[in-house]
Design a protein around this motif. Sequence first.
Motif, PDB file in Angstrom:
ATOM      1  N   LEU A 156       0.816  -1.207   0.000  1.00  0.00           N
ATOM      2  CA  LEU A 156       0.000   0.000   0.000  1.00  0.00           C
ATOM      3  C   LEU A 156       0.854   1.263   0.000  1.00  0.00           C
ATOM      4  O   LEU A 156       0.634   2.163  -0.803  1.00  0.00           O
ATOM      5  CB  LEU A 156      -0.924   0.004   1.224  1.00  0.00           C
ATOM      6  N   PHE A 157       1.814   1.346   0.919  1.00  0.00           N
ATOM      7  CA  PHE A 157       2.661   2.534   1.062  1.00  0.00           C
ATOM      8  C   PHE A 157       4.090   2.137   1.324  1.00  0.00           C
ATOM      9  O   PHE A 157       4.370   1.049   1.816  1.00  0.00           O
ATOM     10  CB  PHE A 157       2.237   3.394   2.272  1.00  0.00           C
ATOM     11  N   GLN A 158       4.991   3.082   1.056  1.00  0.00           N
ATOM     12  CA  GLN A 158       6.335   3.072   1.603  1.00  0.00           C
ATOM     13  C   GLN A 158       6.378   4.314   2.482  1.00  0.00           C
ATOM     14  O   GLN A 158       6.073   5.424   2.014  1.00  0.00           O
ATOM     15  CB  GLN A 158       7.380   3.132   0.506  1.00  0.00           C
ATOM     16  N   GLY A 215      -5.750  -4.228  12.614  1.00  0.00           N
ATOM     17  CA  GLY A 215      -5.763  -5.531  11.959  1.00  0.00           C
ATOM     18  C   GLY A 215      -5.890  -5.504  10.448  1.00  0.00           C
ATOM     19  O   GLY A 215      -5.852  -6.550   9.813  1.00  0.00           O
ATOM     20  N   LYS A 216      -6.013  -4.329   9.828  1.00  0.00           N
ATOM     21  CA  LYS A 216      -6.198  -4.251   8.378  1.00  0.00           C
ATOM     22  C   LYS A 216      -4.879  -4.152   7.621  1.00  0.00           C
ATOM     23  O   LYS A 216      -4.817  -4.430   6.440  1.00  0.00           O
ATOM     24  CB  LYS A 216      -7.068  -3.046   8.010  1.00  0.00           C
ATOM     25  N   VAL A 217      -3.801  -3.723   8.302  1.00  0.00           N
ATOM     26  CA  VAL A 217      -2.491  -3.579   7.658  1.00  0.00           C
ATOM     27  C   VAL A 217      -1.409  -4.204   8.522  1.00  0.00           C
ATOM     28  O   VAL A 217      -1.582  -4.397   9.711  1.00  0.00           O
ATOM     29  CB  VAL A 217      -2.140  -2.094   7.377  1.00  0.00           C
ATOM     30  N   TRP A 218      -0.269  -4.497   7.883  1.00  0.00           N
ATOM     31  CA  TRP A 218       0.931  -4.918   8.590  1.00  0.00           C
ATOM     32  C   TRP A 218       2.119  -4.285   7.885  1.00  0.00           C
ATOM     33  O   TRP A 218       2.022  -3.831   6.756  1.00  0.00           O
ATOM     34  CB  TRP A 218       1.052  -6.443   8.657  1.00  0.00           C
ATOM     35  N   PHE A 219       3.258  -4.214   8.587  1.00  0.00           N
ATOM     36  CA  PHE A 219       4.436  -3.574   7.982  1.00  0.00           C
ATOM     37  C   PHE A 219       5.695  -4.341   8.337  1.00  0.00           C
ATOM     38  O   PHE A 219       5.742  -5.093   9.288  1.00  0.00           O
ATOM     39  CB  PHE A 219       4.549  -2.121   8.441  1.00  0.00           C
ATOM     40  N   GLN A 231     -10.449  -3.422   0.088  1.00  0.00           N
ATOM     41  CA  GLN A 231     -10.721  -3.315   1.521  1.00  0.00           C
ATOM     42  C   GLN A 231     -10.329  -1.922   2.011  1.00  0.00           C
ATOM     43  O   GLN A 231      -9.264  -1.416   1.669  1.00  0.00           O
ATOM     44  CB  GLN A 231      -9.916  -4.370   2.284  1.00  0.00           C
ATOM     45  N   ILE A 232     -11.166  -1.287   2.816  1.00  0.00           N
ATOM     46  CA  ILE A 232     -10.836   0.009   3.420  1.00  0.00           C
ATOM     47  C   ILE A 232      -9.950  -0.258   4.630  1.00  0.00           C
ATOM     48  O   ILE A 232     -10.341  -0.995   5.537  1.00  0.00           O
ATOM     49  CB  ILE A 232     -12.107   0.776   3.814  1.00  0.00           C
ATOM     50  N   THR A 261      -8.049   2.769   0.337  1.00  0.00           N
ATOM     51  CA  THR A 261      -8.627   1.519  -0.165  1.00  0.00           C
ATOM     52  C   THR A 261      -7.537   0.689  -0.845  1.00  0.00           C
ATOM     53  O   THR A 261      -6.771   1.212  -1.648  1.00  0.00           O
ATOM     54  CB  THR A 261      -9.761   1.813  -1.161  1.00  0.00           C
ATOM     55  N   CYS A 262      -7.510  -0.593  -0.538  1.00  0.00           N
ATOM     56  CA  CYS A 262      -6.530  -1.486  -1.137  1.00  0.00           C
ATOM     57  C   CYS A 262      -6.791  -1.602  -2.644  1.00  0.00           C
ATOM     58  O   CYS A 262      -7.934  -1.803  -3.057  1.00  0.00           O
ATOM     59  CB  CYS A 262      -6.620  -2.868  -0.479  1.00  0.00           C
TER      60      CYS A 262
END
Length: 83
Positions: free
Chosen positions: A24-26, A78-82, A59-60, A53-54
Amino acid sequence: MAKPRKKLPEKSVDIYCSKCNSQLFQYKKGGKGALVKCFKERITKDFTEALCTCPNCQQIFARDTLVRGTPAFKMIGGKVWFK
């Protein structure tokens, strides 16, 4: 409250969707805690087409908000991990 520092942190992390594992991001993250918010000025690469939004599974994963007077994304637990 104080605004975030203008100088970007050295640590760069990649943020992924927890459902489909697409990037999604850096992001230039400060500290070693959990990812609660992302300041928009610290995002170095944005891989999303729609806001919060992915691009793969739609998914939001965050909410657009102001944190300490600075535009940011507030991450939904719980929607993202890094890494």
